[in-house]
Motif scaffolding. Structure first.
Motif, PDB file in Angstrom:
ATOM      1  N   GLU A  25       0.818  -1.231   0.000  1.00 16.39           N
ATOM      2  CA  GLU A  25       0.000   0.000   0.000  1.00 16.39           C
ATOM      3  C   GLU A  25       0.844   1.271   0.000  1.00 16.39           C
ATOM      4  N   GLU A  26       1.993   1.234   0.667  1.00 17.31           N
ATOM      5  CA  GLU A  26       2.842   2.433   0.765  1.00 17.31           C
ATOM      6  C   GLU A  26       3.386   2.868  -0.591  1.00 17.31           C
ATOM      7  N   PHE A  27       3.427   1.953  -1.561  1.00 20.71           N
ATOM      8  CA  PHE A  27       3.969   2.269  -2.882  1.00 20.71           C
ATOM      9  C   PHE A  27       2.926   2.930  -3.786  1.00 20.71           C
ATOM     10  N   LYS A  28       1.662   2.735  -3.477  1.00 19.35           N
ATOM     11  CA  LYS A  28       0.589   3.210  -4.363  1.00 19.35           C
ATOM     12  C   LYS A  28       0.593   4.723  -4.582  1.00 19.35           C
ATOM     13  N   PRO A  29       0.781   5.557  -3.535  1.00 23.85           N
ATOM     14  CA  PRO A  29       0.804   7.016  -3.790  1.00 23.85           C
ATOM     15  C   PRO A  29       1.895   7.429  -4.771  1.00 23.85           C
ATOM     16  N   PHE A  30       3.055   6.794  -4.677  1.00 28.80           N
ATOM     17  CA  PHE A  30       4.158   7.104  -5.586  1.00 28.80           C
ATOM     18  C   PHE A  30       3.723   6.884  -7.034  1.00 28.80           C
ATOM     19  N   PHE A  31       3.154   5.708  -7.316  1.00 28.19           N
ATOM     20  CA  PHE A  31       2.780   5.387  -8.697  1.00 28.19           C
ATOM     21  C   PHE A  31       1.605   6.231  -9.182  1.00 28.19           C
ATOM     22  N   LYS A  32       0.656   6.539  -8.312  1.00 23.46           N
ATOM     23  CA  LYS A  32      -0.462   7.412  -8.705  1.00 23.46           C
ATOM     24  C   LYS A  32       0.062   8.783  -9.110  1.00 23.46           C
ATOM     25  N   ASP A  33       0.997   9.300  -8.315  1.00 21.76           N
ATOM     26  CA  ASP A  33       1.599  10.604  -8.625  1.00 21.76           C
ATOM     27  C   ASP A  33       2.365  10.559  -9.940  1.00 21.76           C
ATOM     28  N   LYS A  34       3.162   9.529 -10.151  1.00 15.85           N
ATOM     29  CA  LYS A  34       3.975   9.429 -11.371  1.00 15.85           C
ATOM     30  C   LYS A  34       3.117   9.230 -12.615  1.00 15.85           C
ATOM     31  N   ILE A  35       2.001   8.535 -12.471  1.00 18.32           N
ATOM     32  CA  ILE A  35       1.065   8.379 -13.592  1.00 18.32           C
ATOM     33  C   ILE A  35       0.526   9.742 -14.008  1.00 18.32           C
ATOM     34  N   GLN A  36       0.129  10.527 -13.034  1.00 19.13           N
ATOM     35  CA  GLN A  36      -0.402  11.866 -13.314  1.00 19.13           C
ATOM     36  C   GLN A  36       0.669  12.772 -13.922  1.00 19.13           C
ATOM     37  N   VAL A  37       1.879  12.711 -13.377  1.00 16.87           N
ATOM     38  CA  VAL A  37       2.983  13.537 -13.880  1.00 16.87           C
ATOM     39  C   VAL A  37       3.293  13.204 -15.340  1.00 16.87           C
ATOM     40  N   ARG A  38       3.408  11.913 -15.657  1.00 22.54           N
ATOM     41  CA  ARG A  38       3.720  11.514 -17.036  1.00 22.54           C
ATOM     42  C   ARG A  38       2.600  11.894 -17.995  1.00 22.54           C
ATOM     43  N   ASN A  39       1.365  11.822 -17.528  1.00 20.91           N
ATOM     44  CA  ASN A  39       0.234  12.233 -18.361  1.00 20.91           C
ATOM     45  C   ASN A  39       0.334  13.722 -18.673  1.00 20.91           C
ATOM     46  N   GLN A  40       0.643  14.523 -17.667  1.00 28.62           N
ATOM     47  CA  GLN A  40       0.800  15.972 -17.873  1.00 28.62           C
ATOM     48  C   GLN A  40       1.950  16.264 -18.828  1.00 28.62           C
ATOM     49  N   PHE A  41       3.075  15.563 -18.648  1.00 25.19           N
ATOM     50  CA  PHE A  41       4.220  15.763 -19.531  1.00 25.19           C
ATOM     51  C   PHE A  41       3.804  15.522 -20.977  1.00 25.19           C
ATOM     52  N   GLY A  42       3.128  14.416 -21.206  1.00 27.42           N
ATOM     53  CA  GLY A  42       2.694  14.067 -22.560  1.00 27.42           C
ATOM     54  C   GLY A  42       1.784  15.121 -23.162  1.00 27.42           C
ATOM     55  N   GLN A  43       0.850  15.623 -22.368  1.00 20.16           N
ATOM     56  CA  GLN A  43      -0.075  16.643 -22.866  1.00 20.16           C
ATOM     57  C   GLN A  43       0.654  17.938 -23.227  1.00 20.16           C
ATOM     58  N   LEU A  44       1.574  18.347 -22.372  1.00 15.59           N
ATOM     59  CA  LEU A  44       2.330  19.577 -22.648  1.00 15.59           C
ATOM     60  C   LEU A  44       3.198  19.427 -23.893  1.00 15.59           C
ATOM     61  N   LEU A  45       3.824  18.275 -24.040  1.00 11.36           N
ATOM     62  CA  LEU A  45       4.665  18.039 -25.216  1.00 11.36           C
ATOM     63  C   LEU A  45       3.823  17.966 -26.482  1.00 11.36           C
ATOM     64  N   LEU A  46       2.649  17.377 -26.379  1.00 18.41           N
ATOM     65  CA  LEU A  46       1.747  17.289 -27.527  1.00 18.41           C
ATOM     66  C   LEU A  46       1.324  18.681 -28.000  1.00 18.41           C
ATOM     67  N   LYS A  47       1.090  19.579 -27.069  1.00 20.92           N
ATOM     68  CA  LYS A  47       0.762  20.965 -27.430  1.00 20.92           C
ATOM     69  C   LYS A  47       1.895  21.599 -28.232  1.00 20.92           C
ATOM     70  N   GLU A  48       3.126  21.324 -27.796  1.00 22.84           N
ATOM     71  CA  GLU A  48       4.288  21.868 -28.506  1.00 22.84           C
ATOM     72  C   GLU A  48       4.401  21.284 -29.912  1.00 22.84           C
ATOM     73  N   VAL A  49       4.167  19.988 -30.034  1.00 22.76           N
ATOM     74  CA  VAL A  49       4.219  19.353 -31.358  1.00 22.76           C
ATOM     75  C   VAL A  49       3.174  19.968 -32.267  1.00 22.76           C
ATOM     76  N   ASN A  50       1.981  20.191 -31.735  1.00 17.63           N
ATOM     77  CA  ASN A  50       0.913  20.778 -32.549  1.00 17.63           C
ATOM     78  C   ASN A  50       1.247  22.197 -32.981  1.00 17.63           C
ATOM     79  N   LYS A  51       1.953  22.955 -32.132  1.00 10.17           N
ATOM     80  CA  LYS A  51       2.363  24.313 -32.493  1.00 10.17           C
ATOM     81  C   LYS A  51       3.441  24.296 -33.575  1.00 10.17           C
TER      82      LYS A  51
END
Length: 149
Positions: A35-61
């Motif tokens: 259970e102690e590992f779950k917050p780490f992975f939830k956070d990293k999933i969200q972070v990587r999703n945000q990274f992808g979205q921001l990079l996708l915006k740049e590609v579209n520009k």
């Protein structure tokens, strides 16, 4: 912009890599028993999703509208399958070591793109910020502090 096709191609690979890392972390989260590992992975999933979205915006520009979608799809599929092999978690090894390996792989991919000539300043700053976030996580893992609340 000379050389833009090369860095756009690498930028696209970085987006795909972030998506694959996000998927890998989702699979780990689904299978994890500690259970102690779950917050780490939830956070990293969200972070990587945000990274992808921001990079996708740049590609579209910056994107090259004339590239053929069929060729891009084939190329992306090859990149995805290659990344899946690289990101595959070896259940026999320590989870912490495997996540550290994935983070180091990500840092290398960011550094590879940052070495490209003619990167727009805004994109360069975004890449450095994302890479530094991943490096911070990597350092936490290295010190054994990443998987604690």
């Amino acid at each position: 912009m000379k050389g833009s096709n090369n860095f756009l191609s690498k930028l696209n690979e970085l987006i795909i890599m972030n998506e694959e890392v996000e998927k890998t972390y989702k699979e780990i989260l689904k299978d994890i028993l500690v259970e102690e590992f779950k917050p780490f992975f939830k956070d990293k999933i969200q972070v990587r999703n945000q990274f992808g979205q921001l990079l996708l915006k740049e590609v579209n520009k910056l994107g090259d509208k004339e590239q053929e979608p069929i060729m891009l799809n084939r190329r992306n599929k090859l990149i995805r399958s290659s990344l899946k092999k690289s990101l595959k978690i070896n259940k026999a090894l320590n989870l912490q070591n495997e996540v550290y390996r994935i983070e180091q792989f990500s840092i290398d991919k960011y550094n590879e793109l940052l070495m490209e000539m003619n990167l727009p300043l805004k994109l360069c700053k975004l890449l450095i910020k994302q890479r530094d976030t991943i490096q911070y996580t990597s350092r936490l893992i290295e010190r054994g502090e990443a998987f604690v609340d």
